[in-house]
Design a protein around this motif. Structure first.
Motif, PDB file in Angstrom:
ATOM      1  N   VAL A  65       0.860  -1.186   0.000  1.00 53.53           N
ATOM      2  CA  VAL A  65       0.000   0.000   0.000  1.00 53.53           C
ATOM      3  C   VAL A  65       0.892   1.230   0.000  1.00 53.53           C
ATOM      4  O   VAL A  65       1.866   1.292   0.747  1.00 53.53           O
ATOM      5  N   SER A  66       0.575   2.177  -0.834  1.00 49.13           N
ATOM      6  CA  SER A  66       1.322   3.433  -0.817  1.00 49.13           C
ATOM      7  C   SER A  66       0.330   4.577  -0.650  1.00 49.13           C
ATOM      8  O   SER A  66      -0.794   4.518  -1.126  1.00 49.13           O
ATOM      9  N   ILE A  67       0.763   5.596   0.077  1.00 47.78           N
ATOM     10  CA  ILE A  67      -0.074   6.767   0.316  1.00 47.78           C
ATOM     11  C   ILE A  67       0.651   7.965  -0.274  1.00 47.78           C
ATOM     12  O   ILE A  67       1.808   8.207   0.046  1.00 47.78           O
ATOM     13  N   SER A  68      -0.029   8.707  -1.135  1.00 49.78           N
ATOM     14  CA  SER A  68       0.599   9.888  -1.722  1.00 49.78           C
ATOM     15  C   SER A  68       0.077  11.137  -1.020  1.00 49.78           C
ATOM     16  O   SER A  68      -0.943  11.111  -0.341  1.00 49.78           O
ATOM     17  N   ASN A  69       0.796  12.234  -1.186  1.00 50.76           N
ATOM     18  CA  ASN A  69       0.425  13.525  -0.590  1.00 50.76           C
ATOM     19  C   ASN A  69       0.202  13.406   0.921  1.00 50.76           C
ATOM     20  O   ASN A  69      -0.818  13.835   1.448  1.00 50.76           O
ATOM     21  N   VAL A  70       1.161  12.804   1.615  1.00 49.14           N
ATOM     22  CA  VAL A  70       1.047  12.586   3.053  1.00 49.14           C
ATOM     23  C   VAL A  70       1.031  13.925   3.783  1.00 49.14           C
ATOM     24  O   VAL A  70       1.787  14.835   3.462  1.00 49.14           O
ATOM     25  N   SER A  71       0.138  14.049   4.762  1.00 50.90           N
ATOM     26  CA  SER A  71       0.053  15.263   5.576  1.00 50.90           C
ATOM     27  C   SER A  71       0.003  14.862   7.047  1.00 50.90           C
ATOM     28  O   SER A  71      -0.059  13.680   7.384  1.00 50.90           O
ATOM     29  N   VAL A  72      -0.008  15.857   7.911  1.00 52.42           N
ATOM     30  CA  VAL A  72      -0.065  15.629   9.354  1.00 52.42           C
ATOM     31  C   VAL A  72      -1.267  14.767   9.718  1.00 52.42           C
ATOM     32  O   VAL A  72      -1.203  13.913  10.592  1.00 52.42           O
ATOM     33  N   ARG A  73      -2.353  14.949   9.028  1.00 49.28           N
ATOM     34  CA  ARG A  73      -3.590  14.209   9.312  1.00 49.28           C
ATOM     35  C   ARG A  73      -3.420  12.699   9.113  1.00 49.28           C
ATOM     36  O   ARG A  73      -4.146  11.905   9.684  1.00 49.28           O
ATOM     37  N   ASP A  74      -2.446  12.286   8.290  1.00 51.09           N
ATOM     38  CA  ASP A  74      -2.241  10.871   7.996  1.00 51.09           C
ATOM     39  C   ASP A  74      -1.454  10.132   9.067  1.00 51.09           C
ATOM     40  O   ASP A  74      -1.381   8.907   9.051  1.00 51.09           O
ATOM     41  N   ALA A  75      -0.836  10.852  10.001  1.00 46.98           N
ATOM     42  CA  ALA A  75      -0.061  10.193  11.057  1.00 46.98           C
ATOM     43  C   ALA A  75      -0.987   9.344  11.911  1.00 46.98           C
ATOM     44  O   ALA A  75      -2.145   9.665  12.095  1.00 46.98           O
ATOM     45  N   GLY A  76      -0.468   8.249  12.428  1.00 42.98           N
ATOM     46  CA  GLY A  76      -1.267   7.412  13.313  1.00 42.98           C
ATOM     47  C   GLY A  76      -1.016   5.939  13.084  1.00 42.98           C
ATOM     48  O   GLY A  76      -0.033   5.543  12.459  1.00 42.98           O
ATOM     49  N   VAL A  77      -1.933   5.130  13.573  1.00 46.57           N
ATOM     50  CA  VAL A  77      -1.800   3.673  13.509  1.00 46.57           C
ATOM     51  C   VAL A  77      -2.634   3.134  12.353  1.00 46.57           C
ATOM     52  O   VAL A  77      -3.785   3.524  12.178  1.00 46.57           O
ATOM     53  N   TYR A  78      -2.036   2.247  11.585  1.00 44.75           N
ATOM     54  CA  TYR A  78      -2.717   1.561  10.486  1.00 44.75           C
ATOM     55  C   TYR A  78      -2.625   0.056  10.733  1.00 44.75           C
ATOM     56  O   TYR A  78      -1.643  -0.429  11.278  1.00 44.75           O
ATOM     57  N   TRP A  79      -3.647  -0.660  10.311  1.00 44.40           N
ATOM     58  CA  TRP A  79      -3.659  -2.114  10.451  1.00 44.40           C
ATOM     59  C   TRP A  79      -3.763  -2.750   9.069  1.00 44.40           C
ATOM     60  O   TRP A  79      -4.526  -2.295   8.225  1.00 44.40           O
ATOM     61  N   CYS A  80      -3.004  -3.813   8.853  1.00 48.90           N
ATOM     62  CA  CYS A  80      -3.105  -4.597   7.626  1.00 48.90           C
ATOM     63  C   CYS A  80      -3.736  -5.932   7.991  1.00 48.90           C
ATOM     64  O   CYS A  80      -3.453  -6.499   9.044  1.00 48.90           O
ATOM     65  N   GLY A  81      -4.569  -6.451   7.123  1.00 45.06           N
ATOM     66  CA  GLY A  81      -5.227  -7.711   7.432  1.00 45.06           C
ATOM     67  C   GLY A  81      -5.861  -8.323   6.203  1.00 45.06           C
ATOM     68  O   GLY A  81      -5.620  -7.894   5.074  1.00 45.06           O
ATOM     69  N   ALA A  82      -6.672  -9.312   6.443  1.00 43.36           N
ATOM     70  CA  ALA A  82      -7.339 -10.033   5.356  1.00 43.36           C
ATOM     71  C   ALA A  82      -8.815 -10.194   5.679  1.00 43.36           C
ATOM     72  O   ALA A  82      -9.192 -10.320   6.843  1.00 43.36           O
ATOM     73  N   GLU A  83      -9.630 -10.181   4.638  1.00 38.85           N
ATOM     74  CA  GLU A  83     -11.061 -10.372   4.807  1.00 38.85           C
ATOM     75  C   GLU A  83     -11.460 -11.674   4.110  1.00 38.85           C
ATOM     76  O   GLU A  83     -11.068 -11.931   2.977  1.00 38.85           O
ATOM     77  N   THR A  84     -12.215 -12.502   4.818  1.00 36.19           N
ATOM     78  CA  THR A  84     -12.693 -13.772   4.267  1.00 36.19           C
ATOM     79  C   THR A  84     -14.213 -13.772   4.340  1.00 36.19           C
ATOM     80  O   THR A  84     -14.783 -13.460   5.385  1.00 36.19           O
ATOM     81  N   ARG A  85     -14.851 -14.126   3.243  1.00 39.36           N
ATOM     82  CA  ARG A  85     -16.321 -14.137   3.232  1.00 39.36           C
ATOM     83  C   ARG A  85     -16.828 -15.557   3.053  1.00 39.36           C
ATOM     84  O   ARG A  85     -16.336 -16.314   2.234  1.00 39.36           O
ATOM     85  N   ASP A  86     -17.820 -15.887   3.858  1.00 39.62           N
ATOM     86  CA  ASP A  86     -18.536 -17.146   3.714  1.00 39.62           C
ATOM     87  C   ASP A  86     -19.965 -16.744   3.353  1.00 39.62           C
ATOM     88  O   ASP A  86     -20.274 -15.568   3.236  1.00 39.62           O
ATOM     89  N   THR A  87     -20.861 -17.654   3.249  1.00 39.99           N
ATOM     90  CA  THR A  87     -22.213 -17.366   2.792  1.00 39.99           C
ATOM     91  C   THR A  87     -22.820 -16.136   3.464  1.00 39.99           C
ATOM     92  O   THR A  87     -23.191 -15.185   2.796  1.00 39.99           O
ATOM     93  N   TYR A  88     -22.943 -16.152   4.779  1.00 45.17           N
ATOM     94  CA  TYR A  88     -23.550 -15.024   5.479  1.00 45.17           C
ATOM     95  C   TYR A  88     -22.597 -14.341   6.455  1.00 45.17           C
ATOM     96  O   TYR A  88     -22.984 -13.422   7.158  1.00 45.17           O
TER      97      TYR A  88
END
Length: 166
Positions: A15-38
């Motif tokens: 993941v890349s973020i362009s035009n980074v500003s002060v507002r972008d500072a903080g904690v980010y999480w990376c993960g995966a999403e898995t979908r089943d029927t419901y």
């Protein structure tokens, strides 16, 4: 913020973020999403702290230095502090009492001031010495974490008077 991602054959998402500003500072999480029927399962497994580096502050010995810490309006009522050196939640070296909304806090040679209209809190250090040089962190206390910006304070030593030996 306009993140873009690409998936490669090693099953890694970049993941890349362009035009980074002060507002972008903080904690980010990376993960995966898995979908089943419901059901949808989301597994967050990598925590990344994005710190924004502000330009260095350069002053001479004996002068005053202002460390300016901008913040987003959502943090206006949150406590703010200035730290030197290490500034983590465990071994924080807070230089002053925290400051909140339009108040001023003074400890020795350091004054903190929060201007919520301008969304800036400022740490002013008077009578600079060589020991004041180093990395300073602007910290905004959130519910469970701290949001950081940092800058370097460079103190230029005054030239001593030259003496002559005869």
């Amino acid at each position: 913020m306009n993140p873009s991602s690409e998936r490669n054959e090693e099953r890694v998402v970049r993941v890349s973020i362009s035009n980074v500003s002060v507002r972008d500072a903080g904690v980010y999480w990376c993960g995966a999403e898995t979908r089943d029927t419901y059901l949808t399962f989301i597994s967050l497994n990598t925590k990344i702290q994005l710190n924004i580096i502000m330009p260095p502050v350069v002053r001479h010995e004996g002068e005053s230095a202002k460390i300016i810490c901008p913040y987003d309006s959502i943090y206006k009522s949150k406590p703010k502090s200035l730290c030197k050196g290490k500034c983590s939640t465990r071994d924080r070296n807070t230089l002053s009492e925290t400051v909140r909304e339009e108040k001023e806090s003074k400890t020795g040679r350091l004054t903190l001031n929060d201007n919520v209209t301008a969304r800036v809190f400022t740490g002013t250090i008077t009578g600079l010495t060589a020991e004041d040089a180093g990395k300073y962190w602007c910290a905004v206390t959130l519910e469970t974490d701290l949001n950081y910006l940092y800058t370097h304070l460079i103190v230029i030593m005054n030239e001593g008077e030259e003496g002559f030996c005869i």
